[in-house]
Design a protein around this motif. Structure first.
Motif, mmCIF file in Angstrom:
data_model
loop_
_atom_site.group_PDB
_atom_site.id
_atom_site.type_symbol
_atom_site.label_atom_id
_atom_site.label_comp_id
_atom_site.label_asym_id
_atom_site.label_seq_id
_atom_site.Cartn_x
_atom_site.Cartn_y
_atom_site.Cartn_z
ATOM 1 N N ALA A 15 0.960 -1.216 -0.064
ATOM 2 C CA ALA A 15 -0.150 -0.110 0.000
ATOM 3 C C ALA A 15 0.921 1.235 -0.198
ATOM 4 O O ALA A 15 1.876 1.469 0.619
ATOM 5 N N ALA A 16 0.453 2.465 -0.985
ATOM 6 C CA ALA A 16 1.347 3.495 -0.871
ATOM 7 C C ALA A 16 0.655 4.301 0.155
ATOM 8 O O ALA A 16 -0.533 4.434 0.516
ATOM 9 N N ASN A 17 1.670 5.047 1.063
ATOM 10 C CA ASN A 17 1.295 5.915 2.091
ATOM 11 C C ASN A 17 0.606 7.283 1.455
ATOM 12 O O ASN A 17 0.948 7.555 0.381
ATOM 13 N N PHE A 18 -0.012 7.847 2.455
ATOM 14 C CA PHE A 18 -0.684 9.008 2.032
ATOM 15 C C PHE A 18 -0.863 10.071 3.444
ATOM 16 O O PHE A 18 -0.750 9.561 4.322
ATOM 17 N N ARG A 19 -1.173 11.391 3.109
ATOM 18 C CA ARG A 19 -1.250 12.266 4.171
ATOM 19 C C ARG A 19 -2.487 12.966 3.582
ATOM 20 O O ARG A 19 -2.192 14.320 2.715
ATOM 21 N N GLY A 38 -5.270 -5.522 9.155
ATOM 22 C CA GLY A 38 -5.231 -5.269 7.645
ATOM 23 C C GLY A 38 -6.165 -3.924 7.592
ATOM 24 O O GLY A 38 -6.210 -3.256 8.544
ATOM 25 N N LEU A 39 -6.153 -3.462 6.224
ATOM 26 C CA LEU A 39 -6.908 -2.330 5.766
ATOM 27 C C LEU A 39 -7.774 -2.473 4.534
ATOM 28 O O LEU A 39 -7.349 -2.959 3.661
ATOM 29 N N VAL A 40 -8.835 -1.786 4.576
ATOM 30 C CA VAL A 40 -9.571 -1.916 3.280
ATOM 31 C C VAL A 40 -9.558 -0.115 2.792
ATOM 32 O O VAL A 40 -9.731 0.793 3.723
ATOM 33 N N VAL A 41 -9.147 0.073 1.655
ATOM 34 C CA VAL A 41 -8.926 1.382 1.098
ATOM 35 C C VAL A 41 -9.956 1.272 0.123
ATOM 36 O O VAL A 41 -10.099 0.526 -0.820
ATOM 37 N N MET A 42 -10.909 2.393 0.196
ATOM 38 C CA MET A 42 -11.995 2.563 -0.675
ATOM 39 C C MET A 42 -11.975 3.793 -1.701
ATOM 40 O O MET A 42 -11.793 5.013 -0.785
ATOM 41 N N PHE A 43 -11.842 3.858 -2.926
ATOM 42 C CA PHE A 43 -12.185 4.823 -3.529
ATOM 43 C C PHE A 43 -13.721 5.297 -3.818
ATOM 44 O O PHE A 43 -14.311 4.388 -4.677
ATOM 45 N N ILE A 44 -14.050 6.341 -3.217
ATOM 46 C CA ILE A 44 -15.687 6.492 -3.545
ATOM 47 C C ILE A 44 -15.898 7.926 -3.843
ATOM 48 O O ILE A 44 -14.954 8.846 -3.795
ATOM 49 N N ILE A 106 -9.927 13.583 1.313
ATOM 50 C CA ILE A 106 -9.915 14.283 -0.108
ATOM 51 C C ILE A 106 -8.477 13.916 -0.804
ATOM 52 O O ILE A 106 -7.688 14.455 0.076
ATOM 53 N N ASP A 107 -8.382 13.680 -2.130
ATOM 54 C CA ASP A 107 -7.057 13.312 -2.514
ATOM 55 C C ASP A 107 -7.135 14.696 -3.687
ATOM 56 O O ASP A 107 -7.387 14.271 -4.919
ATOM 57 N N GLU A 108 -7.007 15.912 -3.145
ATOM 58 C CA GLU A 108 -6.884 16.926 -4.296
ATOM 59 C C GLU A 108 -5.915 16.965 -5.410
ATOM 60 O O GLU A 108 -6.260 17.306 -6.473
ATOM 61 N N VAL A 112 -2.798 9.998 -4.841
ATOM 62 C CA VAL A 112 -3.216 8.679 -4.344
ATOM 63 C C VAL A 112 -3.966 7.469 -5.030
ATOM 64 O O VAL A 112 -3.587 6.570 -5.252
ATOM 65 N N ALA A 113 -4.756 8.311 -5.598
ATOM 66 C CA ALA A 113 -5.679 7.441 -6.767
ATOM 67 C C ALA A 113 -4.618 6.909 -7.762
ATOM 68 O O ALA A 113 -4.715 5.690 -7.975
ATOM 69 N N ARG A 114 -3.745 7.687 -8.377
ATOM 70 C CA ARG A 114 -2.895 7.228 -9.259
ATOM 71 C C ARG A 114 -1.959 6.089 -8.778
ATOM 72 O O ARG A 114 -1.555 5.141 -9.402
#
Length: 184
Positions: A15-19, A38-44, A106-108, A112-114
């Motif tokens: 998983a890629a980190n983010f802030r 674990g972790l679920v990452v959801m793009f919504i 929010i991924d302005e 992160v999506a990429r």
């Protein structure tokens, strides 16, 4: 609105980190949201009928997965100028409407999506305790319909990840609205 399916995925990447800023105004990184198992990452997104159809299920399933040590986070990466319903103030309203028990971020920059190769909303990524990708698939077979009693694919996969460290080999792609990418 054309629906997109997630592409075939190679499992096993980290998983890629983010802030990113949440609807509560706080900044979150991956270490803030991951669970012990674990972790679920959801793009919504707020505007997408596919997301709207399952938003209540997300609240329910993520609460249940937390009991198995699975953390969760939702990320909105759409360009609000292309989709005004996905603005930050509307994200706050959407989060409150569905009572998400997880941060909604929010991924302005859309970085992160990429980094995750997200293509649609909803798009689900399930990671094990070491943050290695074990699941990329759909929530269930509902699509835009409310189908009760169907197999809870994401829930069952992540429960299995929590218990064994592995996910089922059979994973159905998610389907949803395309991510609204920024243009130059």
């Amino acid at each position: 609105m054309p629906a997109l399916e997630t592409p075939p995925v190679k499992l096993g990447w980290k998983a890629a980190n983010f802030r990113l800023k949440g609807t509560d105004g706080k900044l979150y990184s991956i270490s803030d949201v991951k669970g012990a198992k674990g972790l679920v990452v959801m793009f919504i997104s707020n505007h997408c009928p596919f997301v709207q159809a399952v938003a209540g299920k997300l609240t329910h399933d993520m609460k249940e997965l937390a009991a198995f040590g699975i953390g969760s986070v939702a990320i909105m990466s759409n360009d609000p100028s292309a989709s005004p319903d996905d603005s930050y103030p509307n994200m706050i309203r959407f989060q409150r409407k569905y009572g998400f028990p997880f941060p909604y971020l929010i991924d302005e920059t859309q970085k992160v999506a990429r980094a995750y190769d997200a293509v649609c909303t909803p798009d689900f990524f399930g990671f094990d305790a070491g943050l290695t990708l074990r699941y990329r698939g759909r929530l269930d077979s509902s699509g835009m319909k409310q189908v009760e009693g169907g197999k809870r694919e994401l829930f069952e996969a992540m429960k299995q990840v929590a218990e064994t460290g592995a996910a089922p080999s059979m994973q159905m792609p998610s389907i949803g609205c395309s991510i609204k990418w920024r243009t130059a």
